[in-house]
Every structure is written in structure tokens, then in C-alpha cells.
Write a protein that holds these residues in place. Structure first.
Motif, PDB file in Angstrom:
ATOM      1  N   ASN A  76      41.202  40.702  33.310  1.00  0.00           N
ATOM      2  CA  ASN A  76      40.140  41.159  32.424  1.00  0.00           C
ATOM      3  C   ASN A  76      40.898  42.470  31.276  1.00  0.00           C
ATOM      4  O   ASN A  76      41.510  43.058  32.074  1.00  0.00           O
ATOM      5  N   PRO A  77      40.196  42.775  30.432  1.00  0.00           N
ATOM      6  CA  PRO A  77      41.607  43.118  29.276  1.00  0.00           C
ATOM      7  C   PRO A  77      40.622  44.368  29.907  1.00  0.00           C
ATOM      8  O   PRO A  77      41.697  45.662  28.638  1.00  0.00           O
ATOM      9  N   ASN A  78      40.012  45.417  30.379  1.00  0.00           N
ATOM     10  CA  ASN A  78      39.728  46.952  31.032  1.00  0.00           C
ATOM     11  C   ASN A  78      40.305  46.820  32.261  1.00  0.00           C
ATOM     12  O   ASN A  78      39.792  47.925  32.728  1.00  0.00           O
ATOM     13  N   ASN A  79      40.262  46.520  32.696  1.00  0.00           N
ATOM     14  CA  ASN A  79      41.343  46.544  34.670  1.00  0.00           C
ATOM     15  C   ASN A  79      41.999  45.267  35.189  1.00  0.00           C
ATOM     16  O   ASN A  79      42.173  44.622  35.299  1.00  0.00           O
ATOM     17  N   PHE A  80      43.091  46.157  35.105  1.00  0.00           N
ATOM     18  CA  PHE A  80      44.649  45.434  35.357  1.00  0.00           C
ATOM     19  C   PHE A  80      44.277  44.908  36.967  1.00  0.00           C
ATOM     20  O   PHE A  80      44.614  43.768  36.991  1.00  0.00           O
ATOM     21  N   MET A  81      44.074  45.675  37.556  1.00  0.00           N
ATOM     22  CA  MET A  81      44.075  45.865  39.241  1.00  0.00           C
ATOM     23  C   MET A  81      42.421  44.313  39.194  1.00  0.00           C
ATOM     24  O   MET A  81      42.875  43.803  40.232  1.00  0.00           O
ATOM     25  N   ASP A  82      42.154  43.998  38.666  1.00  0.00           N
ATOM     26  CA  ASP A  82      40.806  43.137  38.676  1.00  0.00           C
ATOM     27  C   ASP A  82      41.624  41.880  38.188  1.00  0.00           C
ATOM     28  O   ASP A  82      41.213  41.104  39.055  1.00  0.00           O
ATOM     29  N   THR A  83      42.141  42.052  37.194  1.00  0.00           N
ATOM     30  CA  THR A  83      42.794  40.498  37.144  1.00  0.00           C
ATOM     31  C   THR A  83      44.140  40.234  37.911  1.00  0.00           C
ATOM     32  O   THR A  83      43.691  39.434  38.768  1.00  0.00           O
ATOM     33  N   VAL A  84      44.936  41.514  39.211  1.00  0.00           N
ATOM     34  CA  VAL A  84      45.431  40.856  40.658  1.00  0.00           C
ATOM     35  C   VAL A  84      44.457  40.437  40.836  1.00  0.00           C
ATOM     36  O   VAL A  84      45.079  39.359  41.942  1.00  0.00           O
ATOM     37  N   GLN A  85      42.870  41.090  41.302  1.00  0.00           N
ATOM     38  CA  GLN A  85      41.922  40.234  42.591  1.00  0.00           C
ATOM     39  C   GLN A  85      41.613  38.614  42.108  1.00  0.00           C
ATOM     40  O   GLN A  85      42.109  38.322  43.306  1.00  0.00           O
ATOM     41  N   ASN A  86      41.342  39.288  40.966  1.00  0.00           N
ATOM     42  CA  ASN A  86      41.190  37.812  40.474  1.00  0.00           C
ATOM     43  C   ASN A  86      42.096  36.589  40.811  1.00  0.00           C
ATOM     44  O   ASN A  86      41.910  35.305  41.818  1.00  0.00           O
ATOM     45  N   PRO A 137      35.793  40.277  30.450  1.00  0.00           N
ATOM     46  CA  PRO A 137      36.174  39.273  31.591  1.00  0.00           C
ATOM     47  C   PRO A 137      35.511  38.125  31.851  1.00  0.00           C
ATOM     48  O   PRO A 137      34.541  38.074  31.338  1.00  0.00           O
ATOM     49  N   MET A 138      35.826  37.361  31.859  1.00  0.00           N
ATOM     50  CA  MET A 138      34.807  35.814  32.773  1.00  0.00           C
ATOM     51  C   MET A 138      34.764  35.507  33.532  1.00  0.00           C
ATOM     52  O   MET A 138      33.604  35.266  34.005  1.00  0.00           O
ATOM     53  N   LEU A 139      35.545  36.029  34.560  1.00  0.00           N
ATOM     54  CA  LEU A 139      34.857  36.486  36.004  1.00  0.00           C
ATOM     55  C   LEU A 139      34.201  38.200  36.202  1.00  0.00           C
ATOM     56  O   LEU A 139      35.054  39.204  35.417  1.00  0.00           O
ATOM     57  N   LYS A 140      33.356  38.270  36.680  1.00  0.00           N
ATOM     58  CA  LYS A 140      32.354  39.200  37.093  1.00  0.00           C
ATOM     59  C   LYS A 140      32.699  39.693  37.987  1.00  0.00           C
ATOM     60  O   LYS A 140      32.113  38.525  39.069  1.00  0.00           O
ATOM     61  N   ARG A 141      32.618  40.814  38.973  1.00  0.00           N
ATOM     62  CA  ARG A 141      32.792  40.726  40.203  1.00  0.00           C
ATOM     63  C   ARG A 141      31.222  41.217  40.778  1.00  0.00           C
ATOM     64  O   ARG A 141      30.571  41.306  40.440  1.00  0.00           O
ATOM     65  N   LEU A 142      31.558  41.010  42.280  1.00  0.00           N
ATOM     66  CA  LEU A 142      30.121  40.798  42.876  1.00  0.00           C
ATOM     67  C   LEU A 142      29.944  42.336  43.205  1.00  0.00           C
ATOM     68  O   LEU A 142      29.936  43.580  43.420  1.00  0.00           O
ATOM     69  N   PRO A 143      28.123  42.175  42.594  1.00  0.00           N
ATOM     70  CA  PRO A 143      27.547  43.855  42.945  1.00  0.00           C
ATOM     71  C   PRO A 143      28.078  44.344  44.653  1.00  0.00           C
ATOM     72  O   PRO A 143      27.712  43.284  45.643  1.00  0.00           O
ATOM     73  N   VAL A 144      28.220  44.899  44.292  1.00  0.00           N
ATOM     74  CA  VAL A 144      27.730  46.232  45.791  1.00  0.00           C
ATOM     75  C   VAL A 144      26.932  46.037  46.669  1.00  0.00           C
ATOM     76  O   VAL A 144      26.924  45.494  47.657  1.00  0.00           O
ATOM     77  N   CYS A 165      49.946  40.471  31.200  1.00  0.00           N
ATOM     78  CA  CYS A 165      48.340  40.471  30.991  1.00  0.00           C
ATOM     79  C   CYS A 165      47.865  40.404  29.372  1.00  0.00           C
ATOM     80  O   CYS A 165      46.938  40.217  29.218  1.00  0.00           O
ATOM     81  N   GLU A 166      48.166  41.929  29.295  1.00  0.00           N
ATOM     82  CA  GLU A 166      48.373  42.013  28.061  1.00  0.00           C
ATOM     83  C   GLU A 166      47.919  41.655  26.763  1.00  0.00           C
ATOM     84  O   GLU A 166      47.511  41.192  25.781  1.00  0.00           O
ATOM     85  N   LYS A 167      49.590  40.927  26.903  1.00  0.00           N
ATOM     86  CA  LYS A 167      49.939  39.711  25.902  1.00  0.00           C
ATOM     87  C   LYS A 167      48.694  38.002  25.999  1.00  0.00           C
ATOM     88  O   LYS A 167      48.423  37.974  25.163  1.00  0.00           O
ATOM     89  N   MET A 168      48.737  37.875  27.404  1.00  0.00           N
ATOM     90  CA  MET A 168      47.616  37.258  27.373  1.00  0.00           C
ATOM     91  C   MET A 168      45.923  37.988  26.824  1.00  0.00           C
ATOM     92  O   MET A 168      45.633  36.888  26.453  1.00  0.00           O
ATOM     93  N   VAL A 169      45.484  38.445  26.627  1.00  0.00           N
ATOM     94  CA  VAL A 169      45.015  39.155  26.937  1.00  0.00           C
ATOM     95  C   VAL A 169      44.106  39.153  25.385  1.00  0.00           C
ATOM     96  O   VAL A 169      43.199  38.439  24.090  1.00  0.00           O
TER      97      VAL A 169
END
Length: 271
Positions: A189-199, A261-268, A249-253
Motif C-alpha cells: 500500500n503506497p500510502n500506509n505501510f501498516m496496511d502492507t504488513v496486514q496484507n 493499493p490493489m487490495l482494499k480494506r474491508l469497510p467497517v 516497501c517504498e522500493k517495490m512501490v
């Protein structure tokens, strides 16, 4: 009157003799103390025992006499000195100290005046060893892994997020003509590294449950492929392990030119 005076004089003479004898015993005690370093422990103790026996013989037959302050002081001084000589003999020939001796008598560390110890009449503390209760041994049970995991069917938040991710991956896989998906392009996720870890964590769970597989691409980077439900039967569970940090992660972005991001978070609301 003459008889009384004669008896009184005899008692006085006997008392003077006892006082003189006690003085001599104290001087002998001092000599023994001075020779402790030259004598063995047995020699020092034997000499003290001789002094004690002589002092006991002096008092024999005179237990009912009137107490004389001088005789009482000398007798007490001799008793104190005997204790000190025994203590010094023990210290010189062993590693015991006065505190250790007091601890052995009272069963606990106790600070006392050395001159008080000879007058303390106590029974040594008996230490009763407690019996330990036998340990209960647990029977060894072989761990068995269930043939099929039901974690994705649970209604908790984590399972819902993994299920949501699996649906997205399958859709991306179908839209890409079932071509393998670059792993880091999928999770970053280019905007959120924690989302990358969660993915990455949720993707590893899907690999473990044989919903997807990871293979090496021609460029050396991993690719993700959706596993056919028919081909997964009988396959052993897999495991995916990767190491990723912010700089990588920045290198891969930049490598995949990601802006969203290709994967979207599940809506609350869906959780």
C-alpha cells in the motif's frame, strides 16, 4: 556465742578459699586463651573442661550458703571467659562465627551480646523437612491438525477480513486471465505501510490454508496464483514467510509504479 563465731570464721575461711580458687581459675583461663593459636582445638577444650570441673568441685556441698557478691561476680566472670575461649577456639580451628553459633541455637539470625549466650537455656530448634506433594504428570497427547480449517467460516472480524481479501484476489486473478499476480504489487500500500504488513499476514494465512500459492517469477520476485479447489485436495498445508520493511516497501512501490493499493480494506460496516 563462741560456737557461732567459730562457725562464722570457718565459713569465712572457706569463702575466701573459694574466691582465691576462682581467681586462680580465671588466670588459668587467660593463659589458655593466649595459647589458642599454638594448641589444637582438642587441647583447648580439654583445658576448659578441667577449669569447669574444678569450679563445680568448689561449689559442691555449699549450695545452701549465703550468696557473696564477690564470689558471684568471679563465678560469672569465669563462666563468661570460658565461653569466649571456646568461641575463639572454634573460630581459630573452623570457619564458624558467633553469629552462626547463635543461629544454630535459635534457628534464625539473632544479634546478642556474647556474654549473654552462656546464660541462655534453650532447646535447639528441630527443623522438620516438609514433604513435597508428588507432581501430577500430564499424559502426552499427540497433536493432530484438522484436515480442513474452519477459521474462514467464523464470523469474527479477522476471518471476515481474510475472506474479503480472498474474494478480491480471485477477482483480480480472473480479470488478469488467471495470470500470476506479483506478490509485492498485491500487498504493498503506497500510502500506509501498516496496511502492507496486514496484507502480508493475511496473505500468509491464505497460503497456509492452500487457497493461494506463491511461486518465483522470472525476475526473481514472488508471484501469487489462485489454487483450484479440485487440485488442492490431498495437498499438504504450505507456509509463506517474507521479510519486509519500510524502505523495501517504498522500493517495490516505485518498481511497480503503484499509486493506489490493489487490495482494499474491508469497510467497517461489513465487519
Amino acid at each position: 556465742m563462741d560456737a557461732d563465731q567459730s562457725q562464722s570464721q570457718m565459713e569465712g575461711s572457706a569463702q575466701d578459699a573459694r574466691i582465691l580458687c576462682l581467681q586462680n581459675l580465671i588466670e588459668k583461663n587467660i593463659e589458655i586463651e593466649q595459647q589458642i593459636e599454638n594448641n589444637t582445638f582438642g587441647q583447648s577444650i580439654a583445658a576448659i573442661e578441667e577449669i569447669i570441673q574444678t569450679a563445680n568441685d568448689i561449689n559442691k556441698g555449699h549450695e545452701d550458703r549465703r550468696t557473696n557478691s564477690t564470689e558471684l561476680v568471679l563465678d560469672t566472670e569465669l563462666l563468661r571467659r570460658n565461653y569466649e575461649v571456646v568461641g575463639k577456639a572454634i573460630q581459630h580451628n573452623t570457619n564458624f562465627t558467633d553469629r552462626m553459633v547463635a543461629t544454630a541455637i535459635f534457628g534464625r539470625p539473632l544479634f546478642t551480646n556474647d556474654s549473654m549466650l552462656p546464660f541462655i537455656d534453650v532447646t535447639p530448634k528441630v527443623v522438620v523437612q516438609k514433604q513435597r506433594a508428588p507432581r501430577k504428570t500430564k499424559s502426552q497427547v499427540d497433536e493432530k491438525r484438522p484436515e480442513k480449517s474452519d477459521q474462514l467460516e467464523r464470523k469474527d472480524e479477522g476471518a471476515a477480513s481474510v475472506t474479503h481479501m480472498l474474494k478480491q484476489i480471485r477477482q483480480i486473478y480472473r480479470e488478469g486471465n488467471q495470470e500470476p499476480i506479483p506478490y509485492f504489487k498485491l500487498i504493498c500500500n503506497p500510502n500506509n505501510f501498516m496496511d502492507t504488513v496486514q496484507n502480508a499476514l493475511q496473505l500468509s494465512f491464505l497460503v497456509k490454508e492452500n487457497y493461494i500459492s506463491i511461486e518465483n517469477g522470472e525476475d526473481g520476485l514472488p508471484l501469487v496464483r489462485v489454487v483450484n479447489s479440485k487440485s488442492v485436495e490431498g495437498n499438504a498445508p504450505a507456509q509463506a514467510i517474507c521479510s519486509i520493511d519500510v524502505s523495501f516497501c517504498e522500493k517495490m512501490v516505485k518498481h511497480y509504479n503503484l499509486h493506489e493499493p490493489m487490495l482494499k480494506r474491508l469497510p467497517v460496516s461489513d465487519k
